[in-house]
Design an enzyme around this catalytic site. Sequence first.
Site, PDB file in Angstrom:
ATOM      1  N   ARG A  27      10.660 -67.175 -57.150  1.00  0.00           N
ATOM      2  CA  ARG A  27      10.033 -68.478 -57.407  1.00  0.00           C
ATOM      3  C   ARG A  27       9.976 -68.767 -58.909  1.00  0.00           C
ATOM      4  O   ARG A  27       9.666 -67.872 -59.705  1.00  0.00           O
ATOM      5  CB  ARG A  27       8.620 -68.517 -56.815  1.00  0.00           C
ATOM      6  CG  ARG A  27       8.654 -68.495 -55.309  1.00  0.00           C
ATOM      7  CD  ARG A  27       7.297 -68.671 -54.655  1.00  0.00           C
ATOM      8  NE  ARG A  27       7.383 -68.190 -53.279  1.00  0.00           N
ATOM      9  CZ  ARG A  27       7.920 -68.883 -52.268  1.00  0.00           C
ATOM     10  NH1 ARG A  27       8.374 -70.102 -52.482  1.00  0.00           N
ATOM     11  NH2 ARG A  27       7.997 -68.357 -51.060  1.00  0.00           N
ATOM     12  N   ASP A  28      10.299 -70.015 -59.244  1.00  0.00           N
ATOM     13  CA  ASP A  28      10.247 -70.446 -60.646  1.00  0.00           C
ATOM     14  C   ASP A  28       8.797 -70.421 -61.136  1.00  0.00           C
ATOM     15  O   ASP A  28       7.878 -70.852 -60.434  1.00  0.00           O
ATOM     16  CB  ASP A  28      10.829 -71.864 -60.769  1.00  0.00           C
ATOM     17  CG  ASP A  28      11.146 -72.233 -62.212  1.00  0.00           C
ATOM     18  OD1 ASP A  28      12.330 -72.398 -62.534  1.00  0.00           O
ATOM     19  OD2 ASP A  28      10.191 -72.380 -63.012  1.00  0.00           O
ATOM     20  N   ILE A  29       8.611 -69.930 -62.353  1.00  0.00           N
ATOM     21  CA  ILE A  29       7.263 -69.797 -62.922  1.00  0.00           C
ATOM     22  C   ILE A  29       6.660 -71.166 -63.265  1.00  0.00           C
ATOM     23  O   ILE A  29       5.437 -71.301 -63.387  1.00  0.00           O
ATOM     24  CB  ILE A  29       7.333 -68.883 -64.175  1.00  0.00           C
ATOM     25  CG1 ILE A  29       5.997 -68.195 -64.425  1.00  0.00           C
ATOM     26  CG2 ILE A  29       7.825 -69.628 -65.406  1.00  0.00           C
ATOM     27  CD1 ILE A  29       6.092 -67.026 -65.411  1.00  0.00           C
ATOM     28  N   ASN A  86      21.797 -76.049 -64.608  1.00  0.00           N
ATOM     29  CA  ASN A  86      21.739 -76.631 -65.947  1.00  0.00           C
ATOM     30  C   ASN A  86      22.656 -75.796 -66.836  1.00  0.00           C
ATOM     31  O   ASN A  86      22.573 -74.565 -66.823  1.00  0.00           O
ATOM     32  CB  ASN A  86      20.313 -76.594 -66.491  1.00  0.00           C
ATOM     33  CG  ASN A  86      19.360 -77.471 -65.682  1.00  0.00           C
ATOM     34  OD1 ASN A  86      19.771 -78.494 -65.156  1.00  0.00           O
ATOM     35  ND2 ASN A  86      18.119 -77.060 -65.570  1.00  0.00           N
ATOM     36  N   VAL A  95      17.346 -70.625 -70.164  1.00  0.00           N
ATOM     37  CA  VAL A  95      17.595 -69.185 -69.992  1.00  0.00           C
ATOM     38  C   VAL A  95      19.094 -68.990 -69.765  1.00  0.00           C
ATOM     39  O   VAL A  95      19.663 -69.534 -68.810  1.00  0.00           O
ATOM     40  CB  VAL A  95      16.785 -68.620 -68.799  1.00  0.00           C
ATOM     41  CG1 VAL A  95      17.074 -67.132 -68.620  1.00  0.00           C
ATOM     42  CG2 VAL A  95      15.289 -68.861 -68.992  1.00  0.00           C
ATOM     43  N   HIS A  99      21.748 -69.360 -63.348  1.00  0.00           N
ATOM     44  CA  HIS A  99      20.775 -69.502 -62.263  1.00  0.00           C
ATOM     45  C   HIS A  99      20.959 -70.853 -61.603  1.00  0.00           C
ATOM     46  O   HIS A  99      21.238 -71.852 -62.255  1.00  0.00           O
ATOM     47  CB  HIS A  99      19.333 -69.339 -62.758  1.00  0.00           C
ATOM     48  CG  HIS A  99      18.997 -70.187 -63.952  1.00  0.00           C
ATOM     49  ND1 HIS A  99      19.360 -69.852 -65.228  1.00  0.00           N
ATOM     50  CD2 HIS A  99      18.323 -71.361 -64.055  1.00  0.00           C
ATOM     51  CE1 HIS A  99      18.926 -70.778 -66.066  1.00  0.00           C
ATOM     52  NE2 HIS A  99      18.301 -71.709 -65.371  1.00  0.00           N
ATOM     53  N   MET A 100      20.802 -70.841 -60.284  1.00  0.00           N
ATOM     54  CA  MET A 100      20.861 -72.075 -59.507  1.00  0.00           C
ATOM     55  C   MET A 100      19.432 -72.394 -59.069  1.00  0.00           C
ATOM     56  O   MET A 100      18.763 -71.555 -58.477  1.00  0.00           O
ATOM     57  CB  MET A 100      21.764 -71.858 -58.293  1.00  0.00           C
ATOM     58  CG  MET A 100      21.967 -73.091 -57.447  1.00  0.00           C
ATOM     59  SD  MET A 100      23.276 -72.840 -56.234  1.00  0.00           S
ATOM     60  CE  MET A 100      22.509 -71.651 -55.151  1.00  0.00           C
ATOM     61  N   HIS A 101      18.978 -73.607 -59.400  1.00  0.00           N
ATOM     62  CA  HIS A 101      17.658 -74.056 -58.961  1.00  0.00           C
ATOM     63  C   HIS A 101      17.767 -74.565 -57.526  1.00  0.00           C
ATOM     64  O   HIS A 101      18.628 -75.408 -57.232  1.00  0.00           O
ATOM     65  CB  HIS A 101      17.157 -75.214 -59.828  1.00  0.00           C
ATOM     66  CG  HIS A 101      16.937 -74.881 -61.276  1.00  0.00           C
ATOM     67  ND1 HIS A 101      15.688 -74.618 -61.798  1.00  0.00           N
ATOM     68  CD2 HIS A 101      17.794 -74.769 -62.318  1.00  0.00           C
ATOM     69  CE1 HIS A 101      15.791 -74.375 -63.108  1.00  0.00           C
ATOM     70  NE2 HIS A 101      17.066 -74.465 -63.450  1.00  0.00           N
TER      71      HIS A 101
HETATM   72  P1  DGP Z   1      16.746 -73.688 -67.105  1.00  0.00           P
HETATM   73  O1  DGP Z   1      15.977 -74.706 -67.875  1.00  0.00           O
HETATM   74  O2  DGP Z   1      17.750 -74.303 -66.157  1.00  0.00           O
HETATM   75  O3  DGP Z   1      17.335 -72.623 -67.989  1.00  0.00           O
HETATM   76  O4  DGP Z   1      15.667 -72.998 -66.155  1.00  0.00           O
HETATM   77  C1  DGP Z   1      14.998 -71.831 -66.468  1.00  0.00           C
HETATM   78  C2  DGP Z   1      13.865 -71.720 -65.493  1.00  0.00           C
HETATM   79  O5  DGP Z   1      13.392 -70.380 -65.519  1.00  0.00           O
HETATM   80  C3  DGP Z   1      12.669 -72.612 -65.794  1.00  0.00           C
HETATM   81  O6  DGP Z   1      12.512 -73.538 -64.739  1.00  0.00           O
HETATM   82  C4  DGP Z   1      11.487 -71.661 -65.879  1.00  0.00           C
HETATM   83  C5  DGP Z   1      12.006 -70.383 -65.295  1.00  0.00           C
HETATM   84  N1  DGP Z   1      11.517 -69.170 -65.918  1.00  0.00           N
HETATM   85  C6  DGP Z   1      11.585 -68.852 -67.232  1.00  0.00           C
HETATM   86  N2  DGP Z   1      11.046 -67.644 -67.454  1.00  0.00           N
HETATM   87  C7  DGP Z   1      10.640 -67.193 -66.233  1.00  0.00           C
HETATM   88  C8  DGP Z   1       9.997 -65.987 -65.809  1.00  0.00           C
HETATM   89  O7  DGP Z   1       9.699 -65.076 -66.578  1.00  0.00           O
HETATM   90  N3  DGP Z   1       9.731 -65.881 -64.480  1.00  0.00           N
HETATM   91  C9  DGP Z   1      10.051 -66.850 -63.584  1.00  0.00           C
HETATM   92  N4  DGP Z   1       9.756 -66.644 -62.312  1.00  0.00           N
HETATM   93  N5  DGP Z   1      10.658 -68.001 -63.956  1.00  0.00           N
HETATM   94  C10 DGP Z   1      10.939 -68.157 -65.265  1.00  0.00           C
END
Ligand code: DGP
Length: 113
Positions: A27-29, A86, A95, A99-101
Amino acid sequence: MTIFTKIINKEIPADIVYESDSVLAFRDINPQAPIHILIIPKIAIPSAREIKGPEHAELLGEMIDAANKIAKEEGIFEDGFRLVFNAGTNGGQDVYHLHMHLLGGRKMKWPPG
Ligand code: DGP
């Protein structure tokens, strides 16, 4: 190395919803929808710009398979969802580990911001 490598290596915690030999999903943070899950390869590809069809086709297929499976488990498959990569600065990538959202649980807007 990015923070996602640490999540893969279980050095920092994440709410993992799917794992295989080559793919991890958690899950996205900072969720942008009721369901917001990141699906990543375990190998460190920086962004979608480094994807090569012949070399990465199977991996990308696995990531989509994982998204469909997770969407069913999360109850958002029938209503639909959005899959987003992205890439780079203008794509809004933060990041640099591919990664695929997977976003769902509400009606998405178009065009995206
Ligand atoms: P992007 O902007 O497409 O690079 O998305 C990176 C996503 O990663 C952003 O929605 C927040 C998420 N994210 C960043 N750090 C962490 C983390 O430490 N844990 C989790 N679960 N998500 C993270």
